[in-house]
Motif scaffolding. Structure first.
Motif, PDB file in Angstrom:
ATOM      1  N   ILE A  29       0.838  -1.201   0.000  1.00  0.00           N
ATOM      2  CA  ILE A  29       0.000   0.000   0.000  1.00  0.00           C
ATOM      3  C   ILE A  29       0.874   1.252   0.000  1.00  0.00           C
ATOM      4  N   ALA A  30       1.954   1.218   0.769  1.00  0.00           N
ATOM      5  CA  ALA A  30       2.844   2.377   0.865  1.00  0.00           C
ATOM      6  C   ALA A  30       3.760   2.508  -0.344  1.00  0.00           C
ATOM      7  N   ASN A  31       4.230   1.361  -0.853  1.00  0.00           N
ATOM      8  CA  ASN A  31       5.218   1.353  -1.941  1.00  0.00           C
ATOM      9  C   ASN A  31       4.942   0.121  -2.801  1.00  0.00           C
ATOM     10  N   PRO A  32       4.387   0.277  -3.983  1.00  0.00           N
ATOM     11  CA  PRO A  32       3.954  -0.875  -4.774  1.00  0.00           C
ATOM     12  C   PRO A  32       5.063  -1.686  -5.435  1.00  0.00           C
ATOM     13  N   ALA A  33       6.314  -1.217  -5.388  1.00  0.00           N
ATOM     14  CA  ALA A  33       7.405  -1.961  -6.018  1.00  0.00           C
ATOM     15  C   ALA A  33       7.657  -3.273  -5.283  1.00  0.00           C
ATOM     16  N   VAL A  34       7.690  -4.390  -6.027  1.00  0.00           N
ATOM     17  CA  VAL A  34       7.893  -5.708  -5.420  1.00  0.00           C
ATOM     18  C   VAL A  34       8.877  -6.524  -6.251  1.00  0.00           C
ATOM     19  N   GLY A  35       9.455  -7.529  -5.602  1.00  0.00           N
ATOM     20  CA  GLY A  35      10.295  -8.507  -6.280  1.00  0.00           C
ATOM     21  C   GLY A  35       9.830  -9.897  -5.909  1.00  0.00           C
ATOM     22  N   LEU A  36       9.798 -10.805  -6.883  1.00  0.00           N
ATOM     23  CA  LEU A  36       9.380 -12.183  -6.663  1.00  0.00           C
ATOM     24  C   LEU A  36      10.506 -13.127  -7.057  1.00  0.00           C
ATOM     25  N   LEU A  37      10.724 -14.158  -6.231  1.00  0.00           N
ATOM     26  CA  LEU A  37      11.712 -15.188  -6.533  1.00  0.00           C
ATOM     27  C   LEU A  37      11.002 -16.541  -6.508  1.00  0.00           C
ATOM     28  N   PHE A  38      10.858 -17.152  -7.683  1.00  0.00           N
ATOM     29  CA  PHE A  38      10.175 -18.442  -7.800  1.00  0.00           C
ATOM     30  C   PHE A  38      11.180 -19.582  -7.727  1.00  0.00           C
ATOM     31  N   MET A  39      10.796 -20.646  -7.007  1.00  0.00           N
ATOM     32  CA  MET A  39      11.626 -21.836  -6.897  1.00  0.00           C
ATOM     33  C   MET A  39      10.799 -23.072  -7.213  1.00  0.00           C
ATOM     34  N   ILE A  40      11.467 -24.094  -7.772  1.00  0.00           N
ATOM     35  CA  ILE A  40      10.847 -25.381  -8.070  1.00  0.00           C
ATOM     36  C   ILE A  40      11.703 -26.465  -7.421  1.00  0.00           C
ATOM     37  N   PRO A  41      11.147 -27.325  -6.584  1.00  0.00           N
ATOM     38  CA  PRO A  41      11.945 -28.405  -5.987  1.00  0.00           C
ATOM     39  C   PRO A  41      12.643 -29.225  -7.072  1.00  0.00           C
ATOM     40  N   GLY A  42      13.950 -29.411  -6.920  1.00  0.00           N
ATOM     41  CA  GLY A  42      14.714 -30.166  -7.902  1.00  0.00           C
ATOM     42  C   GLY A  42      15.367 -29.308  -8.962  1.00  0.00           C
ATOM     43  N   PHE A  43      14.908 -28.064  -9.133  1.00  0.00           N
ATOM     44  CA  PHE A  43      15.522 -27.147 -10.088  1.00  0.00           C
ATOM     45  C   PHE A  43      16.574 -26.306  -9.361  1.00  0.00           C
ATOM     46  N   ASP A  44      17.730 -26.180  -9.939  1.00  0.00           N
ATOM     47  CA  ASP A  44      18.745 -25.298  -9.366  1.00  0.00           C
ATOM     48  C   ASP A  44      18.594 -23.862  -9.872  1.00  0.00           C
ATOM     49  N   ASP A  45      17.918 -23.679 -11.017  1.00  0.00           N
ATOM     50  CA  ASP A  45      17.653 -22.338 -11.523  1.00  0.00           C
ATOM     51  C   ASP A  45      16.478 -21.742 -10.749  1.00  0.00           C
ATOM     52  N   THR A  46      16.417 -20.428 -10.676  1.00  0.00           N
ATOM     53  CA  THR A  46      15.264 -19.733 -10.105  1.00  0.00           C
ATOM     54  C   THR A  46      14.783 -18.692 -11.114  1.00  0.00           C
ATOM     55  N   LEU A  47      13.595 -18.157 -10.871  1.00  0.00           N
ATOM     56  CA  LEU A  47      13.035 -17.131 -11.745  1.00  0.00           C
ATOM     57  C   LEU A  47      12.772 -15.880 -10.936  1.00  0.00           C
ATOM     58  N   ARG A  48      13.290 -14.761 -11.407  1.00  0.00           N
ATOM     59  CA  ARG A  48      13.096 -13.484 -10.720  1.00  0.00           C
ATOM     60  C   ARG A  48      12.157 -12.599 -11.532  1.00  0.00           C
ATOM     61  N   VAL A  49      11.203 -12.009 -10.835  1.00  0.00           N
ATOM     62  CA  VAL A  49      10.229 -11.119 -11.468  1.00  0.00           C
ATOM     63  C   VAL A  49      10.127  -9.851 -10.625  1.00  0.00           C
ATOM     64  N   ASN A  50      10.270  -8.705 -11.249  1.00  0.00           N
ATOM     65  CA  ASN A  50      10.096  -7.421 -10.574  1.00  0.00           C
ATOM     66  C   ASN A  50       8.923  -6.671 -11.194  1.00  0.00           C
ATOM     67  N   GLY A  51       8.214  -5.919 -10.370  1.00  0.00           N
ATOM     68  CA  GLY A  51       7.083  -5.174 -10.895  1.00  0.00           C
ATOM     69  C   GLY A  51       6.440  -4.316  -9.826  1.00  0.00           C
ATOM     70  N   PHE A  52       5.188  -3.982 -10.072  1.00  0.00           N
ATOM     71  CA  PHE A  52       4.433  -3.130  -9.161  1.00  0.00           C
ATOM     72  C   PHE A  52       3.121  -3.826  -8.810  1.00  0.00           C
ATOM     73  N   ALA A  53       2.808  -3.848  -7.523  1.00  0.00           N
ATOM     74  CA  ALA A  53       1.680  -4.643  -7.032  1.00  0.00           C
ATOM     75  C   ALA A  53       0.537  -3.773  -6.541  1.00  0.00           C
ATOM     76  N   ARG A  54      -0.645  -4.372  -6.554  1.00  0.00           N
ATOM     77  CA  ARG A  54      -1.816  -3.781  -5.917  1.00  0.00           C
ATOM     78  C   ARG A  54      -2.595  -4.907  -5.263  1.00  0.00           C
ATOM     79  N   LEU A  55      -3.405  -4.557  -4.272  1.00  0.00           N
ATOM     80  CA  LEU A  55      -4.209  -5.534  -3.538  1.00  0.00           C
ATOM     81  C   LEU A  55      -5.633  -5.475  -4.063  1.00  0.00           C
ATOM     82  N   VAL A  56      -6.182  -6.637  -4.427  1.00  0.00           N
ATOM     83  CA  VAL A  56      -7.526  -6.656  -5.013  1.00  0.00           C
ATOM     84  C   VAL A  56      -8.400  -7.690  -4.310  1.00  0.00           C
TER      85      VAL A  56
END
Length: 210
Positions: A95-122
């Motif tokens: 609510i104060a600052n919509p900038a967010v970062g996401l780090l996705f993980m999959i069991p067994g995968f050594d790679d990860t996925l990073r996603v940056n963006g702006f969030a809102r609550l719905v």
């Protein structure tokens, strides 16, 4: 720390490292491509990074059956907010600052996925219904407008050996969650009372998971 050892400028920082590999530059994308979407559909776990206006940062783990983060289109994700401790740190930060970062993980995968963006609550009922588990819909969803996407290399997870069974640690080597909190605050009760409290937490987990 020795006097003068702190890095205080990007120029100093860059001087310590070789130039970025061309592939590392190219991998940054503005939308969710086919492989990023496939990664998200397979992922049962994501860390959500937020920050308030004063710069206080927070990282919150989010988990559910694989694919729980909904891909609304190639620029938009929706993360269900499941029952938690009701501190609402991440949600208040958004609510104060919509900038967010996401780090996705999959069991067994050594790679990860990073996603940056702006969030809102719905609280859109139609969206929340698609996130129902055990006939329970989340209170709200965190909808993220994506502006940066990239796959992160395997080095960190390979160094940690996090998925290797022989490197799993015995949870019993540390006290329970509640005991650790009580030890650091009001003080934990005796062993018998502590067993009852821990059993109550496990029962609460079963009742309030969704």
């Amino acid at each position: 720390m020795q006097h003068g050892s702190a890095i205080t400028s990007e120029e100093q920082l860059r001087a310590l490292y070789p130039p970025t590999h061309a592939l590392a530059v190219q991998k940054l994308q503005p939308t969710l491509g086919v492989h990023a979407q496939d990664f998200i559909r397979r992922s049962p776990f994501v860390c959500l990074g937020t920050q308030n206006l004063d710069g206080r940062a927070d990282v919150s783990p989010r988990g559910d059956p694989a694919g729980f983060v909904k891909i609304l289109d190639n620029k938009t994700l929706a993360v269900p907010d499941r029952p938690g401790n009701n501190r609402l740190d991440s949600l208040s930060n958004i609510i104060a600052n919509p900038a967010v970062g996401l780090l996705f993980m999959i069991p067994g995968f050594d790679d990860t996925l990073r996603v940056n963006g702006f969030a809102r609550l719905v609280t859109d009922p139609e969206l929340l219904e698609t996130m129902s588990v055990n006939n329970r819909v989340p209170t709200l969803a965190i909808v993220v407008r994506v502006n940066e996407v990239f796959l992160h290399c395997a080095k960190a997870l390979r160094r940690s050996r996090i998925w290797e069974p022989e490197h799993r640690q015995d949870r019993r080597q540390m006290p329970s969650l509640i005991k650790m909190i009580l030890d650091e605050t009001t003080g934990a009760p005796g062993e018998e009372e502590m067993r009852k409290i821990d059993a109550g937490l496990e029962e609460d987990y079963q009742k309030t998971m969704y």
